[in-house]
Design an enzyme around this catalytic site. Structure first.
Site, short mmCIF file in Angstrom:
data_model
loop_
_atom_site.label_atom_id
_atom_site.label_comp_id
_atom_site.label_asym_id
_atom_site.label_seq_id
_atom_site.Cartn_x
_atom_site.Cartn_y
_atom_site.Cartn_z
N ALA A 1 0.72 -1.35 0.02
CA ALA A 1 -0.01 0.09 0.25
C ALA A 1 1.02 1.11 0.22
CB ALA A 1 -0.86 -0.21 1.49
N THR B 1 -6.49 -0.76 8.12
CA THR B 1 -6.11 0.04 9.26
C THR B 1 -7.27 0.77 10.13
OG1 THR B 1 -5.20 2.66 9.50
CG2 THR B 1 -6.17 2.11 7.15
N ASP B 2 -6.95 0.83 11.08
CA ASP B 2 -8.26 1.89 11.97
C ASP B 2 -8.63 2.86 11.54
OD1 ASP B 2 -5.96 3.20 12.84
OD2 ASP B 2 -6.26 2.87 14.86
N GLU B 3 -7.86 3.59 10.69
CA GLU B 3 -8.07 5.17 10.14
C GLU B 3 -9.26 4.93 9.45
OE1 GLU B 3 -5.09 7.51 8.80
OE2 GLU B 3 -3.46 6.75 10.05
N TYR C 1 -5.57 8.79 2.34
CA TYR C 1 -5.02 7.53 2.80
C TYR C 1 -6.31 6.86 3.21
CZ TYR C 1 -3.21 3.91 5.76
OH TYR C 1 -2.90 2.86 6.14
N SER C 2 -6.85 7.15 4.01
CA SER C 2 -7.83 6.32 4.81
C SER C 2 -9.03 6.16 3.98
CB SER C 2 -8.40 6.90 6.08
OG SER C 2 -8.79 8.31 6.04
N LYS D 1 -8.08 3.18 1.79
CA LYS D 1 -7.86 1.96 2.60
C LYS D 1 -9.45 1.47 2.67
CE LYS D 1 -5.10 -0.21 3.79
NZ LYS D 1 -4.28 -1.23 3.53
N LYS E 1 7.57 8.67 9.20
CA LYS E 1 6.50 8.41 10.35
C LYS E 1 6.88 8.67 11.75
CE LYS E 1 4.10 6.16 7.12
NZ LYS E 1 4.31 4.89 6.88
N ARG F 1 -1.55 19.00 10.40
CA ARG F 1 -1.89 18.19 9.29
C ARG F 1 -3.32 18.65 8.75
NH1 ARG F 1 -1.36 11.92 10.08
NH2 ARG F 1 0.70 12.25 9.41
N GLY G 1 -7.12 17.99 8.08
CA GLY G 1 -7.95 16.85 8.49
C GLY G 1 -7.33 16.14 9.40
P1 NAD Z 1 5.17 0.58 4.04
O1 NAD Z 1 4.92 2.08 3.38
O2 NAD Z 1 6.08 0.59 5.22
O3 NAD Z 1 5.28 -0.66 3.09
C1 NAD Z 1 4.40 -0.77 1.86
C2 NAD Z 1 5.31 -1.63 0.93
O4 NAD Z 1 4.02 -1.85 -0.13
C3 NAD Z 1 6.50 -1.23 0.50
O5 NAD Z 1 7.48 -2.02 0.51
C4 NAD Z 1 6.27 -0.66 -0.83
O6 NAD Z 1 7.28 -0.90 -1.90
C5 NAD Z 1 5.06 -1.74 -1.15
N1 NAD Z 1 4.37 -1.28 -2.52
C6 NAD Z 1 3.92 0.16 -2.48
N2 NAD Z 1 2.97 0.27 -3.69
C7 NAD Z 1 3.10 -1.01 -4.27
C8 NAD Z 1 2.48 -1.18 -5.54
N3 NAD Z 1 2.04 -0.92 -6.22
N4 NAD Z 1 2.91 -2.92 -5.84
C9 NAD Z 1 3.59 -3.52 -5.02
N5 NAD Z 1 4.25 -3.01 -3.90
C10 NAD Z 1 3.98 -1.76 -3.51
O7 NAD Z 1 3.66 0.30 5.02
P2 NAD Z 1 3.44 -0.47 6.17
O8 NAD Z 1 3.29 0.68 7.30
O9 NAD Z 1 4.28 -1.61 6.39
O10 NAD Z 1 1.84 -0.93 5.95
C11 NAD Z 1 1.35 -2.38 5.41
C12 NAD Z 1 0.08 -2.25 5.47
O11 NAD Z 1 -0.41 -2.22 6.75
C13 NAD Z 1 -0.40 -1.24 4.44
O12 NAD Z 1 -1.65 -1.88 4.03
C14 NAD Z 1 -1.05 -0.23 5.76
O13 NAD Z 1 -2.40 0.46 5.14
C15 NAD Z 1 -1.45 -1.22 6.97
N6 NAD Z 1 -1.20 -0.65 8.00
C16 NAD Z 1 -0.44 -0.04 8.53
C17 NAD Z 1 -0.17 0.51 9.86
C18 NAD Z 1 1.15 1.23 10.39
O14 NAD Z 1 1.19 1.67 11.44
N7 NAD Z 1 2.21 1.13 9.59
C19 NAD Z 1 -1.27 0.39 10.76
C20 NAD Z 1 -2.28 -0.44 10.16
C21 NAD Z 1 -2.33 -0.63 8.83
O1 DAU Z 2 -3.52 4.14 12.73
C1 DAU Z 2 -2.99 3.51 11.56
C2 DAU Z 2 -2.14 4.13 10.72
O2 DAU Z 2 -1.08 4.79 11.47
C3 DAU Z 2 -1.45 3.47 9.45
O3 DAU Z 2 -2.98 2.99 8.86
C4 DAU Z 2 -0.89 4.58 8.70
O4 DAU Z 2 0.00 3.64 7.69
C5 DAU Z 2 0.36 4.87 9.56
O5 DAU Z 2 1.42 5.95 8.68
C6 DAU Z 2 0.03 5.49 10.81
O6 DAU Z 2 -0.74 6.69 10.41
P1 DAU Z 2 -0.74 8.15 11.46
O7 DAU Z 2 -0.96 9.19 10.45
O8 DAU Z 2 -1.35 8.27 12.69
O9 DAU Z 2 0.74 8.08 11.64
P2 DAU Z 2 2.11 9.20 11.67
O10 DAU Z 2 3.23 8.48 12.21
O11 DAU Z 2 2.19 9.96 10.32
O12 DAU Z 2 1.67 10.27 12.72
C7 DAU Z 2 1.28 9.96 13.91
C8 DAU Z 2 0.80 11.11 14.85
O13 DAU Z 2 1.84 12.08 14.81
C9 DAU Z 2 -0.26 11.79 14.02
O14 DAU Z 2 -1.31 12.35 14.84
C10 DAU Z 2 0.52 12.93 13.33
C11 DAU Z 2 1.61 13.18 14.26
N1 DAU Z 2 3.14 13.61 13.40
C12 DAU Z 2 3.45 12.82 12.51
C13 DAU Z 2 4.48 13.49 11.84
C14 DAU Z 2 5.07 12.35 10.79
C15 DAU Z 2 3.51 14.80 13.99
O15 DAU Z 2 3.08 15.50 14.92
N2 DAU Z 2 4.53 15.19 13.40
C16 DAU Z 2 5.09 14.46 12.26
O16 DAU Z 2 6.19 14.97 11.79
#
Ligand code: NAD
Ligand code: DAU
Length: 348
Positions: A84, A131-133, A156-157, A160, A195, A287, A289
């Site tokens: 994703a 995701t919970d988003e 993004y959300s 998803k 992140k 950010r 929204g």
């Molecule tokens: P990430 O961005 O670290 O990794 C995504 C991977 O997908 C990368 O390796 C990228 O190269 C690959 N990818 C992207 N576009 C592609 C495409 N078109 N074809 C093939 N591969 C592709 O993401 P993550 O944080 O590991 O998240 C993985 C999954 O879990 C996602 O579906 C995300 O929505 C979900 N998720 C993430 C979190 C979080 O906190 N990171 C929480 C809940 C759910």
């Molecule tokens: O809830 C699950 C989601 O968590 C996943 O689906 C997403 O893939 C993952 O990226 C994550 O989303 P968030 O937007 O919550 O994560 P992020 O780390 O970008 O931000 C966490 C919180 O911190 C959010 O409230 C925004 C804030 N933030 C983030 C960044 C990058 C800051 O204040 N400063 C920053 O520089």
């Protein structure tokens, strides 16, 4: 032998899932399909790349013909779909990229699985990782349950949520045997430093500002990534078809409190004077929204499958910080862009 396709296995969560499956299930043939976007990094899984039950395939899930060909060549028994576009801030800049990968890419996988399995679903499973988003934002109280209405706020959300709806639709319409999970914020090793947690760890190491969005009073529910991988393993093997499970850490933190904790822990690890890193905190424009609060009720997966987080936040965060400090080269390669050379060296 079961043939399992894992998408996005060079990313953050996917790399932990691939590692777990390759090591724990030697009888499975694991195919890791990843386009190696900026978020994909083969250094994340270099410890398993020579295993005999592991194959890496570089490819894009948006390319329909390629995906159809892959399914007819390998006739997978199971799919764990993690690929994703995952970063909310990037989705605000370029929403279409999220529609392509998260919606069209998921559709291509669903279609390929449906057409390959042709209604003969015995022993087959399509697992969509979400995701919970998708549930939108909570106010001060309450938790997201599996029946909370979808109400996504960011591109993004929304992408998803759309993919989740298509997965369910394929279950209802074609009987496709799916499971779906919605997880809260993960943290841990191999997390791309865009992140919050890995970005701030990297910035503290390098004495750079810590950009806290808005007033910092936004709440996230943090889960150690290896506990997410354990939950994914459990749901893939023991979850019920056509069911959704929420996964979360029972671990809510306001961003500003988490950032202060991180600063204090990092000062100790780096032998800096107490309070040094707090001086790096910089409040910046919010950010658009920005969802106020996420918090998961994970009682269904706990009651039905016996899952709960195995580490406390204190343990998980300490392990995470240690990992980034011990893996300075990984961090250096990611921030410099050098990690992209790894594919050329290994696979060209
Ligand atoms: P990430 O961005 O670290 O990794 C995504 C991977 O997908 C990368 O390796 C990228 O190269 C690959 N990818 C992207 N576009 C592609 C495409 N078109 N074809 C093939 N591969 C592709 O993401 P993550 O944080 O590991 O998240 C993985 C999954 O879990 C996602 O579906 C995300 O929505 C979900 N998720 C993430 C979190 C979080 O906190 N990171 C929480 C809940 C759910
Ligand atoms: O809830 C699950 C989601 O968590 C996943 O689906 C997403 O893939 C993952 O990226 C994550 O989303 P968030 O937007 O919550 O994560 P992020 O780390 O970008 O931000 C966490 C919180 O911190 C959010 O409230 C925004 C804030 N933030 C983030 C960044 C990058 C800051 O204040 N400063 C920053 O520089």
């Amino acid at each position: 032998m079961k043939k399992i396709l894992i998408t996005g296995g060079a990313g953050f969560i996917g790399s932990h899932v691939v590692r777990r499956f390759v090591n724990k299930y030697p009888d499975y043939q694991i195919f890791n399909l990843d386009a190696l976007t900026y978020a994909g990094n083969l250094e994340n899984i270099k410890d398993i790349e020579d295993k005999s039950n592991y194959t890496f395939i570089k490819g894009d899930i948006v390319e329909e013909n390629f995906i159809n060909g892959l399914f007819s060549t390998h006739n997978f028994d199971g799919v764990l779909h993690l690929a994703a576009e995952s970063h909310v801030d990037r989705s605000i800049e370029d929403p279409l990229a999220f529609v392509k990968t998260n919606v069209i890419g998921t559709m291509n996988l669903l279609n390929a699985a449906k057409n390959q399995w042709k209604g003969n679903y015995e022993g087959k499973r399509f697992y969509h990782i979400s995701t919970d988003e998708v549930y939108g934002s909570l106010g001060a109280d309450g938790l997201f349950t599996e029946t909370t209405a979808y109400d996504p706020n960011s591109p993004y959300s929304a992408s998803k949520a759309s993919s989740d709806h298509f997965v369910r639709a394929y279950g209802e319409t074609y009987g496709l045997p799916y499971v779906l999970t919605n997880c809260s914020n993960n943290y841990g090793s191999y997390h791309f430093p865009e992140k919050l947690i890995p970005l701030f760890i990297n910035n503290i190491i390098n004495n750079k500002p810590l950009p806290v969005y808005g007033d910092g009073n936004y709440t996230r529910d943090w889960l150690f990534v290896e506990d997410h991988a354990i939950a994914i393993d459990l749901v893939f093997h023991e979850g019920k078809n056509h069911e959704t499970y929420n996964i979360g850490g029972f671990n809510e933190w306001k961003n500003i409190d988490l950032v202060k904790l991180l600063c204090n822990l990092m000062d100790q690890k780096l032998c800096r004077n107490a309070g040094t890193s707090l001086g790096l905190i910089t409040y910046v424009k919010d950010r658009p929204g920005h969802d106020l609060r996420y918090a998961i009720d994970a009682s269904k997966i706990n009651k039905e499958l016996g899952w709960k987080p195995s580490v406390t936040f204190e343990e998980g965060l300490a392990k995470t910080i240690d990992w980034y400090l011990d893996n300075a080269e990984w961090l250096q390669n990611v921030t410099s862009g050098a990690y992209k050379d790894y594919y050329q060296k290994q696979y060209s």
